[in-house]
Motif scaffolding. Structure first.
Motif, PDB file in Angstrom:
ATOM      1  N   ASP A 231       0.833  -1.210   0.000  1.00 61.65           N
ATOM      2  CA  ASP A 231       0.000   0.000   0.000  1.00 61.65           C
ATOM      3  C   ASP A 231       0.867   1.260   0.000  1.00 61.65           C
ATOM      4  OD1 ASP A 231      -2.183  -1.673   0.073  1.00 61.65           O
ATOM      5  OD2 ASP A 231      -2.407  -1.576   2.259  1.00 61.65           O
ATOM      6  N   MET A 232       1.944   1.242   0.801  1.00 62.06           N
ATOM      7  CA  MET A 232       2.840   2.398   0.832  1.00 62.06           C
ATOM      8  C   MET A 232       3.528   2.586  -0.517  1.00 62.06           C
ATOM      9  SD  MET A 232       6.078   3.100   3.377  1.00 62.06           S
ATOM     10  CE  MET A 232       7.042   1.791   2.592  1.00 62.06           C
ATOM     11  N   ASP A 233       3.962   1.490  -1.146  1.00 56.45           N
ATOM     12  CA  ASP A 233       4.618   1.598  -2.446  1.00 56.45           C
ATOM     13  C   ASP A 233       3.675   2.157  -3.504  1.00 56.45           C
ATOM     14  OD1 ASP A 233       6.907   0.625  -1.359  1.00 56.45           O
ATOM     15  OD2 ASP A 233       6.663  -1.424  -2.079  1.00 56.45           O
ATOM     16  N   ARG A 234       2.418   1.723  -3.476  1.00 60.67           N
ATOM     17  CA  ARG A 234       1.461   2.248  -4.443  1.00 60.67           C
ATOM     18  C   ARG A 234       1.240   3.743  -4.231  1.00 60.67           C
ATOM     19  NH1 ARG A 234      -2.891  -2.768  -4.126  1.00 60.67           N
ATOM     20  NH2 ARG A 234      -1.861  -4.106  -5.686  1.00 60.67           N
ATOM     21  N   ARG A 235       1.163   4.154  -2.974  1.00 61.25           N
ATOM     22  CA  ARG A 235       0.998   5.578  -2.696  1.00 61.25           C
ATOM     23  C   ARG A 235       2.223   6.364  -3.162  1.00 61.25           C
ATOM     24  NH1 ARG A 235       0.250   4.890   2.076  1.00 61.25           N
ATOM     25  NH2 ARG A 235       2.190   5.583   3.050  1.00 61.25           N
ATOM     26  N   HIS A 236       3.409   5.785  -2.957  1.00 62.08           N
ATOM     27  CA  HIS A 236       4.632   6.455  -3.392  1.00 62.08           C
ATOM     28  C   HIS A 236       4.698   6.550  -4.912  1.00 62.08           C
ATOM     29  CE1 HIS A 236       6.895   5.448   0.595  1.00 62.08           C
ATOM     30  NE2 HIS A 236       5.914   6.309   0.755  1.00 62.08           N
ATOM     31  N   VAL A 237       4.276   5.486  -5.594  1.00 64.41           N
ATOM     32  CA  VAL A 237       4.292   5.512  -7.059  1.00 64.41           C
ATOM     33  C   VAL A 237       3.385   6.622  -7.579  1.00 64.41           C
ATOM     34  CG1 VAL A 237       3.618   4.217  -9.110  1.00 64.41           C
ATOM     35  CG2 VAL A 237       4.958   3.106  -7.334  1.00 64.41           C
ATOM     36  N   ALA A 238       2.201   6.767  -6.956  1.00 61.76           N
ATOM     37  CA  ALA A 238       1.286   7.827  -7.389  1.00 61.76           C
ATOM     38  C   ALA A 238       1.877   9.210  -7.116  1.00 61.76           C
ATOM     39  CB  ALA A 238      -0.056   7.663  -6.677  1.00 61.76           C
ATOM     40  N   LEU A 239       2.489   9.383  -5.939  1.00 58.29           N
ATOM     41  CA  LEU A 239       3.078  10.683  -5.623  1.00 58.29           C
ATOM     42  C   LEU A 239       4.234  11.020  -6.552  1.00 58.29           C
ATOM     43  CD1 LEU A 239       3.071  10.530  -1.703  1.00 58.29           C
ATOM     44  CD2 LEU A 239       1.706  12.045  -3.143  1.00 58.29           C
ATOM     45  N   LEU A 240       5.070  10.038  -6.840  1.00 54.06           N
ATOM     46  CA  LEU A 240       6.208  10.297  -7.716  1.00 54.06           C
ATOM     47  C   LEU A 240       5.760  10.543  -9.154  1.00 54.06           C
ATOM     48  CD1 LEU A 240       8.754   7.694  -6.304  1.00 54.06           C
ATOM     49  CD2 LEU A 240       8.724  10.162  -5.950  1.00 54.06           C
ATOM     50  N   LYS A 241       4.668   9.907  -9.566  1.00 58.76           N
ATOM     51  CA  LYS A 241       4.136  10.190 -10.894  1.00 58.76           C
ATOM     52  C   LYS A 241       3.663  11.640 -10.970  1.00 58.76           C
ATOM     53  CE  LYS A 241       0.729   8.580 -14.259  1.00 58.76           C
ATOM     54  NZ  LYS A 241      -0.378   7.604 -14.521  1.00 58.76           N
ATOM     55  N   GLN A 242       2.979  12.081  -9.911  1.00 57.00           N
ATOM     56  CA  GLN A 242       2.555  13.482  -9.877  1.00 57.00           C
ATOM     57  C   GLN A 242       3.761  14.421  -9.845  1.00 57.00           C
ATOM     58  OE1 GLN A 242      -0.068  13.889  -6.521  1.00 57.00           O
ATOM     59  NE2 GLN A 242      -1.451  12.255  -7.218  1.00 57.00           N
ATOM     60  N   ALA A 243       4.803  14.034  -9.102  1.00 60.02           N
ATOM     61  CA  ALA A 243       5.999  14.877  -9.045  1.00 60.02           C
ATOM     62  C   ALA A 243       6.656  14.983 -10.410  1.00 60.02           C
ATOM     63  CB  ALA A 243       6.974  14.311  -8.016  1.00 60.02           C
ATOM     64  N   GLY A 244       6.705  13.856 -11.133  1.00 58.92           N
ATOM     65  CA  GLY A 244       7.278  13.913 -12.475  1.00 58.92           C
ATOM     66  C   GLY A 244       6.485  14.819 -13.404  1.00 58.92           C
ATOM     67  N   GLU A 245       5.152  14.755 -13.307  1.00 56.45           N
ATOM     68  CA  GLU A 245       4.331  15.643 -14.131  1.00 56.45           C
ATOM     69  C   GLU A 245       4.548  17.107 -13.752  1.00 56.45           C
ATOM     70  OE1 GLU A 245       0.428  14.217 -13.470  1.00 56.45           O
ATOM     71  OE2 GLU A 245       0.660  12.409 -14.719  1.00 56.45           O
ATOM     72  N   LEU A 246       4.690  17.385 -12.453  1.00 57.06           N
ATOM     73  CA  LEU A 246       4.950  18.760 -12.023  1.00 57.06           C
ATOM     74  C   LEU A 246       6.313  19.248 -12.515  1.00 57.06           C
ATOM     75  CD1 LEU A 246       3.545  18.594  -8.378  1.00 57.06           C
ATOM     76  CD2 LEU A 246       2.532  19.763 -10.339  1.00 57.06           C
ATOM     77  N   LEU A 247       7.288  18.356 -12.517  1.00 54.99           N
ATOM     78  CA  LEU A 247       8.599  18.744 -13.042  1.00 54.99           C
ATOM     79  C   LEU A 247       8.529  19.057 -14.528  1.00 54.99           C
ATOM     80  CD1 LEU A 247      11.213  16.395 -11.314  1.00 54.99           C
ATOM     81  CD2 LEU A 247      11.041  18.867 -11.141  1.00 54.99           C
ATOM     82  N   ASP A 248       7.752  18.274 -15.254  1.00 50.13           N
ATOM     83  CA  ASP A 248       7.604  18.546 -16.681  1.00 50.13           C
ATOM     84  C   ASP A 248       6.950  19.901 -16.925  1.00 50.13           C
ATOM     85  OD1 ASP A 248       8.759  16.110 -17.187  1.00 50.13           O
ATOM     86  OD2 ASP A 248       6.844  15.051 -17.371  1.00 50.13           O
TER      87      ASP A 248
END
Length: 747
Positions: A113-130
């Motif tokens: 569950d923590m890994d899935r939450r981290h994957v979602a957060l990092l995906k959002q972070a990557g989009e924000l960086l773009d």
């Protein structure tokens, strides 16, 4: 008793026969062996339901259920490490179906569950960086790093931010007003509050002052076309002040003293779990570098809890990520070869080495012959003892011809593989532990025996050191020993004479390179002769009366060692290993930089005076010496006149004139006017009340020293009356406005 035994045997046989006849039981074991875990367990459970009293089926079911659970957990952990979260979650669910209380499976599901939450957060972070929303991306990454500092994708995004020249800053309110707007300020000995009020009107920022801020501090500032943020930082640093952001357009300014920092500076608590290094070493590094005092260490959990500023917490995060690395490991492939050769040649005649005389009949009427019995010549001649009673004998055989030649070759091969951590010792023993019994008698006569064990055989000790260049330095100690002979001990027991060959050295090998250590050789030659006295020394034919034995023993030991690095520490890049620390008094403080400015466009000086005070909320004094902020980016040259607002009689002071924004202008000459009855120019010129000052090409500045000669307090002015550009190609339409006169108060 016999009947009871028969009954037990019959029941045991019936149990085995029942197990053998239970098809579900046999089928379940076969399916598990083939790797079909679910169906195999289902068959075993079916067999247990059919025969609930069968202890063997129940024992096999419990054992196989535990083994299958461990195997499923292992596969699920590997899937999670590989990033296949769906397969890992399915594996944990299967284990929980078998045992709903399995702690490892429950912890695995929580980690999923923590890994899935981290994957979602990092995906959002990557989009924000773009989208170049760096602050939003930093906030997402920080949430992940707080829960899992070793998250690989988060570390990659941090590296990406670092390569962009950014830092993962603290999550706090950020100023979202015109803080980046350029501004031009020109003040001479002006109060801090007046400067901040002009900046507030320009940028829309609310500045709130602590009661201990000295608002009467005078500051001289000359800056053109630079950001308000840079000016703000310079004003704070040069006046020993600091700030705290209250909201997106409000800032609290307070003295940068330890007492005020304790009142206003926010602190955080953070628990850091250390995975690979010793927690005490990590805490020692934090205390030495970050100067953190409030740290609690839990050696049992290998964690430490620290209380410090958010900047210090972030710094410790980066230090932990950089230093908490798994130790390098190396696999040592060792081959030990022992080659022994033994040759024996025994060719000759072996003669008897003793003769004896025996008496057939006992004398004296059959009495036994004593130890001191003697036979004299008279007894023999007188018939007391018949000469036929003495018989000479030779021990059989009388003569042996030896034709013996033997040879033996012994090859001993040991090929251990040892996995060793960096700078740890590993030991290999190939041989025997021989018991050595020693006895000791106490004062009461009780005899006690103790047993110690002597290691005999091949002993190998290695200690590798792995470098970042994938080279392995190995300290090798090799010992080969064998029992030469047994030595009896008086009073019982045995001791052993041990032959030993040792070699110790240090090798430096590359990954996969093989090194051979050889030359541990023993070469023994022995020659033994057995001769017939006198005859064996005769030349030529003496060989017929001798029995020579030739024996040669040769042993050689070779050691081949090959290191193969399993895991090593990669040399970190400069961007990862080198980062901004702050200052000695402000750890984690951002870099103090300003935007690029033109020559002679930045000057600042502060001084504390006891002059007039300005209360909070009061408007800035309307002083001609305080020109309003100029518009940013203006190409119009400007002339500034700077002079102190207050002077004392008898003390010299300076009046300066500067021309900015005129890089393409020729040299200029200006006329400076002053009151000759109140001021005296210190240039040895006439007391005319005017002075001609010259400026070089491209603008610049000129300065003139004055002294107050007025006898009474009052006010006077200094002004620029005329500016003349010298040159042939001067644009007649170019008009440079003259600065207003500067009012100087004489105290």
């Amino acid at each position: 008793m016999r009947i009871a035994r028969y009954i037990a045997v019959v029941m045991l046989l019936a149990t085995f026969v029942g197990c053998a006849s239970n098809k579900a039981f046999v089928e379940g074991k076969r399916l598990i062996t083939e790797g079909k875990l679910d169906t195999g367990l289902a068959s075993l459970e079916k067999a247990a339901k059919e025969e609930p009293d069968n202890l063997e089926i129940r024992a096999v079911l419990a054992r196989q259920r535990e083994a299958v659970a461990r195997r499923m957990l292992f596969e699920a952990d590997n899937a999670r490490a590989a990033g296949d979260l769906e397969a890992a979650a399915q594996g944990y669910r299967r284990v929980l179906e078998m045992n709903p209380r399995d702690e490892r499976a429950q912890a695995g599901q929580e980690a999923i569950d923590m890994d899935r939450r981290h994957v979602a957060l990092l995906k959002q972070a990557g989009e924000l960086l773009d989208r170049e929303d760096h602050s939003g991306a930093e906030a997402k990454i920080r949430l992940v790093m707080q829960e899992n500092p070793m998250q690989a994708d988060a570390r990659q995004l941090i590296k990406r931010l670092t390569e962009l020249g950014l830092h993962v800053d603290k999550i706090e309110p950020a100023l979202k007003t015109a803080f980046k707007q350029p501004i031009t300020l020109e003040f001479r000995d002006t109060g801090l509050k007046s400067i901040f009020e002009i900046m507030a009107r320009t940028s829309g920022i609310n500045f709130v002052f602590d009661k201990d801020v000295k608002q009467d501090t005078k500051t001289t500032i000359f800056i053109r076309n630079n950001h308000i943020e840079d000016v703000f930082k310079l004003l704070l640093v040069t006046n020993q002040l600091t700030h705290k952001v209250l909201n997106d357009n409000s800032v609290l300014i307070y003295p940068n003293t330890p007492a005020k920092q304790k009142e206003y500076q926010e602190l955080m608590l953070r628990s850091f779990y250390v995975a690979n290094v010793d927690v005490k070493q990590m805490v020692a590094m934090v205390r030495g570098l970050v100067k953190t005092k409030d740290i609690h260490v839990d050696e049992k959990l290998n964690l430490f809890v620290m209380k410090d500023t958010p900047e210090a917490i972030r710094l410790v995060e980066r230090l932990l990520a950089l230093n908490d690395l798994a130790d390098p490991e190396v696999m040592l492939e060792v081959e030990v070869l022992e080659i022994a050769r033994n040759d024996l040649l025994n060719l000759g005649v072996q003669f008897p080495n003793q003769a004896s005389i025996k008496m057939l009949n006992t004398p004296m009427g059959g009495l036994p012959i004593g130890a001191n019995f003697e036979i004299s010549q008279d007894q023999i001649n007188g018939g007391g003892i018949s000469s036929k009673g003495l018989v000479g004998t030779i021990i059989n055989p009388a003569m042996i011809a030896n034709f013996k030649q033997t040879g033996s070759i012994v090859n001993v091969l040991a090929n251990p593989r040892i996995r060793v951590r960096n700078r740890d010792k590993a030991k290999v023993l190939i041989g025997d532990k021989v018991p050595v019994v020693t006895s000791a008698a106490t004062a009461t006569g009780v005899i006690t025996s103790t047993v110690t064990y002597l290691e005999v055989g091949l002993k190998l000790d290695v200690e590798p050191t792995i470098s970042l260049q994938n080279e392995v330095s190995i300290v090798v100690s090799l010992e080969v020993s064998n029992i030469v002979k047994e030595v009896p001990i008086t009073g019982g027991g045995l001791a052993y004479q041990v032959g030993t060959r040792t070699a110790a050295t240090t090798l430096s090998l590359k990954d996969g390179e093989t090194q051979v250590l050889a030359g541990l050789i023993t070469d023994d030659e022995r020659t033994t002769f057995s001769k017939l006295p006198g005859f064996g020394d005769l030349p030529g034919i003496g060989r017929l009366f001798s029995n020579p034995t030739y024996q040669r023993t040769k042993t050689e030991i070779a050691l081949l060692i090959t290191p193969r690095i399993v895991r090593n520490i990669a040399r970190p890049a400069k961007l990862d290993s080198e980062f901004h620390f702050g200052t000695e008094n402000a750890i984690g403080m951002p870099l103090m930089t300003t935007g690029k400015v033109a020559a002679r466009s930045l000057s600042m000086a502060s001084s504390s005076t006891g002059g007039a005070k300005v209360s909070a909320g009061e408007a800035a004094p309307a002083d001609d010496s305080q020109p309003p902020a100029a518009a940013a980016g203006s190409a119009q040259p400007s002339l500034a006149l700077l002079a102190p607002s207050e002077v004392s009689p008898g003390k010299p002071f300076a009046v300066s004139v500067s021309l900015a924004g005129g890089e393409n202008l020729p040299a200029a000459e200006l006329e400076l006017s002053y009151d000759a009855t109140a001021l005296e120019a210190l240039d040895a010129g006439e007391k005319s009340g005017t002075r001609l000052l010259k400026l070089g090409k491209g603008g610049g500045s000129a300065e003139l020293q004055f002294r107050v000669i007025a006898q009474k307090p009052g006010a006077t002015q200094v002004s620029v009356q005329k500016l003349t550009l010298q040159g042939e190609n001067v644009d007649p339409a170019l008009q440079i406005p003259l600065p207003p006169a500067v009012n100087i108060e004489i105290r």
